[in-house]
Design a protein around this motif. Structure first.
Motif, PDB file in Angstrom:
ATOM      1  N   ARG A 110      27.839 -33.265 -54.168  1.00 39.13           N
ATOM      2  CA  ARG A 110      27.462 -33.823 -53.004  1.00 39.13           C
ATOM      3  C   ARG A 110      28.628 -34.903 -52.441  1.00 39.13           C
ATOM      4  NH1 ARG A 110      22.713 -34.212 -56.089  1.00 39.13           N
ATOM      5  NH2 ARG A 110      20.732 -33.330 -54.795  1.00 39.13           N
ATOM      6  N   ARG A 111      28.629 -35.007 -51.156  1.00 44.16           N
ATOM      7  CA  ARG A 111      29.669 -35.675 -50.547  1.00 44.16           C
ATOM      8  C   ARG A 111      29.399 -37.101 -51.214  1.00 44.16           C
ATOM      9  NH1 ARG A 111      30.021 -35.704 -44.095  1.00 44.16           N
ATOM     10  NH2 ARG A 111      31.164 -37.552 -44.819  1.00 44.16           N
ATOM     11  N   SER A 112      28.438 -37.640 -51.405  1.00 45.05           N
ATOM     12  CA  SER A 112      28.458 -39.213 -51.736  1.00 45.05           C
ATOM     13  C   SER A 112      28.883 -39.339 -53.229  1.00 45.05           C
ATOM     14  CB  SER A 112      26.734 -39.631 -51.666  1.00 45.05           C
ATOM     15  OG  SER A 112      25.988 -38.442 -52.527  1.00 45.05           O
ATOM     16  N   GLU A 113      28.830 -38.269 -53.953  1.00 46.17           N
ATOM     17  CA  GLU A 113      29.466 -38.296 -55.438  1.00 46.17           C
ATOM     18  C   GLU A 113      30.945 -38.000 -55.362  1.00 46.17           C
ATOM     19  OE1 GLU A 113      26.560 -35.940 -57.286  1.00 46.17           O
ATOM     20  OE2 GLU A 113      25.167 -37.472 -57.095  1.00 46.17           O
ATOM     21  N   GLY A 114      31.557 -37.635 -54.160  1.00 48.45           N
ATOM     22  CA  GLY A 114      33.042 -37.027 -54.152  1.00 48.45           C
ATOM     23  C   GLY A 114      34.278 -37.974 -54.408  1.00 48.45           C
ATOM     24  N   ASP A 115      34.187 -38.427 -55.530  1.00 46.71           N
ATOM     25  CA  ASP A 115      35.346 -39.136 -55.973  1.00 46.71           C
ATOM     26  C   ASP A 115      36.344 -38.329 -56.425  1.00 46.71           C
ATOM     27  OD1 ASP A 115      34.895 -38.970 -58.520  1.00 46.71           O
ATOM     28  OD2 ASP A 115      33.601 -40.751 -58.884  1.00 46.71           O
ATOM     29  N   GLN A 116      37.564 -39.045 -56.527  1.00 41.20           N
ATOM     30  CA  GLN A 116      38.639 -38.085 -57.123  1.00 41.20           C
ATOM     31  C   GLN A 116      38.382 -37.469 -58.477  1.00 41.20           C
ATOM     32  OE1 GLN A 116      43.022 -39.103 -58.790  1.00 41.20           O
ATOM     33  NE2 GLN A 116      42.926 -39.904 -56.804  1.00 41.20           N
ATOM     34  N   ASP A 117      37.930 -38.013 -59.377  1.00 40.58           N
ATOM     35  CA  ASP A 117      37.747 -37.240 -60.583  1.00 40.58           C
ATOM     36  C   ASP A 117      36.691 -36.114 -60.670  1.00 40.58           C
ATOM     37  OD1 ASP A 117      39.388 -38.972 -61.937  1.00 40.58           O
ATOM     38  OD2 ASP A 117      37.870 -40.452 -62.607  1.00 40.58           O
ATOM     39  N   ARG A 118      35.585 -36.496 -59.877  1.00 37.68           N
ATOM     40  CA  ARG A 118      34.525 -35.346 -59.774  1.00 37.68           C
ATOM     41  C   ARG A 118      35.116 -34.347 -58.844  1.00 37.68           C
ATOM     42  NH1 ARG A 118      30.951 -39.920 -59.286  1.00 37.68           N
ATOM     43  NH2 ARG A 118      29.413 -40.119 -60.711  1.00 37.68           N
ATOM     44  N   LEU A 119      35.787 -34.502 -57.605  1.00 33.31           N
ATOM     45  CA  LEU A 119      36.547 -33.290 -57.038  1.00 33.31           C
ATOM     46  C   LEU A 119      37.537 -32.488 -58.059  1.00 33.31           C
ATOM     47  CD1 LEU A 119      37.350 -35.141 -53.722  1.00 33.31           C
ATOM     48  CD2 LEU A 119      35.842 -33.276 -54.088  1.00 33.31           C
ATOM     49  N   LEU A 120      38.212 -33.271 -58.825  1.00 37.09           N
ATOM     50  CA  LEU A 120      39.221 -32.689 -59.599  1.00 37.09           C
ATOM     51  C   LEU A 120      38.262 -31.729 -60.543  1.00 37.09           C
ATOM     52  CD1 LEU A 120      41.786 -32.113 -61.038  1.00 37.09           C
ATOM     53  CD2 LEU A 120      41.622 -33.969 -62.408  1.00 37.09           C
ATOM     54  N   ARG A 121      37.476 -32.369 -61.316  1.00 35.87           N
ATOM     55  CA  ARG A 121      36.469 -31.558 -62.386  1.00 35.87           C
ATOM     56  C   ARG A 121      35.780 -30.243 -61.692  1.00 35.87           C
ATOM     57  NH1 ARG A 121      35.057 -36.541 -64.207  1.00 35.87           N
ATOM     58  NH2 ARG A 121      32.968 -36.822 -63.254  1.00 35.87           N
ATOM     59  N   LEU A 122      35.465 -30.400 -60.341  1.00 38.42           N
ATOM     60  CA  LEU A 122      34.795 -29.214 -59.382  1.00 38.42           C
ATOM     61  C   LEU A 122      35.871 -28.191 -59.408  1.00 38.42           C
ATOM     62  CD1 LEU A 122      32.323 -28.623 -57.811  1.00 38.42           C
ATOM     63  CD2 LEU A 122      33.782 -29.323 -55.868  1.00 38.42           C
ATOM     64  N   VAL A 123      36.962 -28.397 -59.023  1.00 35.73           N
ATOM     65  CA  VAL A 123      38.169 -27.606 -58.530  1.00 35.73           C
ATOM     66  C   VAL A 123      38.299 -26.816 -60.149  1.00 35.73           C
ATOM     67  CG1 VAL A 123      40.485 -27.325 -58.231  1.00 35.73           C
ATOM     68  CG2 VAL A 123      39.105 -28.772 -56.810  1.00 35.73           C
ATOM     69  N   LEU A 124      38.634 -27.668 -61.045  1.00 30.24           N
ATOM     70  CA  LEU A 124      38.962 -26.959 -62.355  1.00 30.24           C
ATOM     71  C   LEU A 124      37.902 -25.905 -62.924  1.00 30.24           C
ATOM     72  CD1 LEU A 124      40.411 -30.207 -64.401  1.00 30.24           C
ATOM     73  CD2 LEU A 124      41.623 -27.974 -63.271  1.00 30.24           C
ATOM     74  N   ALA A 125      36.668 -26.453 -62.516  1.00 28.04           N
ATOM     75  CA  ALA A 125      35.292 -25.630 -63.123  1.00 28.04           C
ATOM     76  C   ALA A 125      35.469 -24.292 -62.300  1.00 28.04           C
ATOM     77  CB  ALA A 125      34.218 -26.380 -63.002  1.00 28.04           C
ATOM     78  N   ILE A 126      35.543 -24.494 -60.842  1.00 27.89           N
ATOM     79  CA  ILE A 126      35.788 -23.343 -59.941  1.00 27.89           C
ATOM     80  C   ILE A 126      36.795 -22.169 -60.503  1.00 27.89           C
ATOM     81  CG2 ILE A 126      36.079 -22.258 -57.728  1.00 27.89           C
ATOM     82  CD1 ILE A 126      34.765 -25.172 -56.949  1.00 27.89           C
ATOM     83  N   ALA A 127      37.858 -22.946 -60.732  1.00 30.79           N
ATOM     84  CA  ALA A 127      39.267 -22.131 -61.116  1.00 30.79           C
ATOM     85  C   ALA A 127      38.865 -21.312 -62.558  1.00 30.79           C
ATOM     86  CB  ALA A 127      40.361 -22.858 -61.243  1.00 30.79           C
ATOM     87  N   ASN A 128      37.979 -22.106 -63.260  1.00 27.69           N
ATOM     88  CA  ASN A 128      37.666 -21.188 -64.739  1.00 27.69           C
ATOM     89  C   ASN A 128      36.671 -20.497 -64.490  1.00 27.69           C
ATOM     90  OD1 ASN A 128      39.897 -22.754 -66.151  1.00 27.69           O
ATOM     91  ND2 ASN A 128      38.832 -24.638 -66.275  1.00 27.69           N
ATOM     92  N   GLY A 129      36.102 -20.059 -63.459  1.00 25.00           N
ATOM     93  CA  GLY A 129      34.969 -19.213 -63.000  1.00 25.00           C
ATOM     94  C   GLY A 129      33.607 -19.668 -63.637  1.00 25.00           C
ATOM     95  N   GLU A 130      33.457 -21.104 -63.760  1.00 27.28           N
ATOM     96  CA  GLU A 130      32.305 -21.998 -64.197  1.00 27.28           C
ATOM     97  C   GLU A 130      31.536 -22.178 -62.935  1.00 27.28           C
ATOM     98  OE1 GLU A 130      33.473 -25.250 -66.135  1.00 27.28           O
ATOM     99  OE2 GLU A 130      34.617 -24.061 -67.698  1.00 27.28           O
ATOM    100  N   GLY A 131      30.199 -22.226 -63.002  1.00 30.80           N
ATOM    101  CA  GLY A 131      29.400 -22.567 -62.017  1.00 30.80           C
ATOM    102  C   GLY A 131      28.943 -24.201 -62.330  1.00 30.80           C
TER     103      GLY A 131
END
Length: 223
Positions: A110-131
């Motif tokens: 969610r945009r409202s939760e999109g701080d730097q740490d959460r965005l980074l975790r999101l990108v790392l998860a995507i790159a690792n093929g995680e949902g």
């Protein structure tokens, strides 16, 4: 839909260890916010327009999943070299959420939760093929898919749950002869939201137009 952020080439010394990311956004201010957060992280390499198709991760930041966003997600889905994540303001319905998942989105924030740490975790998860999907959105998706399955098994088994309160309210206003602009003023939603909600009802119930939708709802006691 906006083009990916042009951030220029990254440092070649770390390029082999960093995750390449293309950022797409529905407006310049939103893009600047996402890019500002990711640019500060050494794990991330933001790519320019020319290299967007080769990015490991495509990050799409929008207010909601409208037709334009769905078209972008569909195009990205056919790029086997990238995985797609979504930073979204809101899902206006279970159908919009399902639409995003079917378009190849593997992770949602969610945009409202999109701080730097959460965005980074999101990108790392995507790159690792995680949902990644917030628990309440997962529940919403399961409920929506279950509703569709029940309708498919017995399409005539219509109940009040077929329409959300917002959908029913808008159809009532259509039945009173109000147009899109008038419905938007009456409900305090944008005209785009009104159009999207009514279009979703028409599509979900396999109807022809707004008039058909109103008649259908009246016949089945939904409004």
């Amino acid at each position: 839909m906006a083009q990916p952020e042009n951030n220029g080439p990254a440092s070649s010394s770390a390029a082999g260890q960093r995750i390449t990311v293309a950022v797409y956004a529905s407006d310049p201010i939103l893009r600047v916010g996402v890019v500002h957060q990711l640019r500060q992280r050494p794990e991330i390499e933001l790519v320019d327009d020319a290299d967007a198709a080769d990015a490991q991760v495509s990050l799409v930041a929008v207010d909601s999943v409208d037709d334009e966003t769905a078209a972008l997600l569909y195009r990205l889905r056919h790029n086997s070299g990238t995985r797609t994540g979504l930073v979204v303001g809101t899902f206006e319905s279970g159908d919009a959420l399902q639409r995003a998942i079917e378009s190849g989105v593997t992770a949602v924030l969610r945009r409202s939760e999109g701080d730097q740490d959460r965005l980074l975790r999101l990108v790392l998860a995507i790159a690792n093929g995680e949902g990644v999907l917030p628990g309440d959105l997962l529940a919403k998706l399961i409920d929506h898919v279950g509703s569709l399955q029940r309708s498919a098994l017995d399409p005539r088994a219509v109940s009040l749950s077929t329409l959300t309160p917002r959908e029913a309210d808008m159809l009532r206003l259509v039945s009173e002869g109000l147009d899109t602009a008038e419905i938007a003023r009456k409900t305090s939603y944008s005209e785009r939201t009104v159009k999207n909600v009514l279009h979703e009802v028409i599509t979900r119930l396999q109807l022809r137009n707004r008039t058909h939708a109103v008649g259908y709802a009246l016949r089945h006691g939904l409004i």
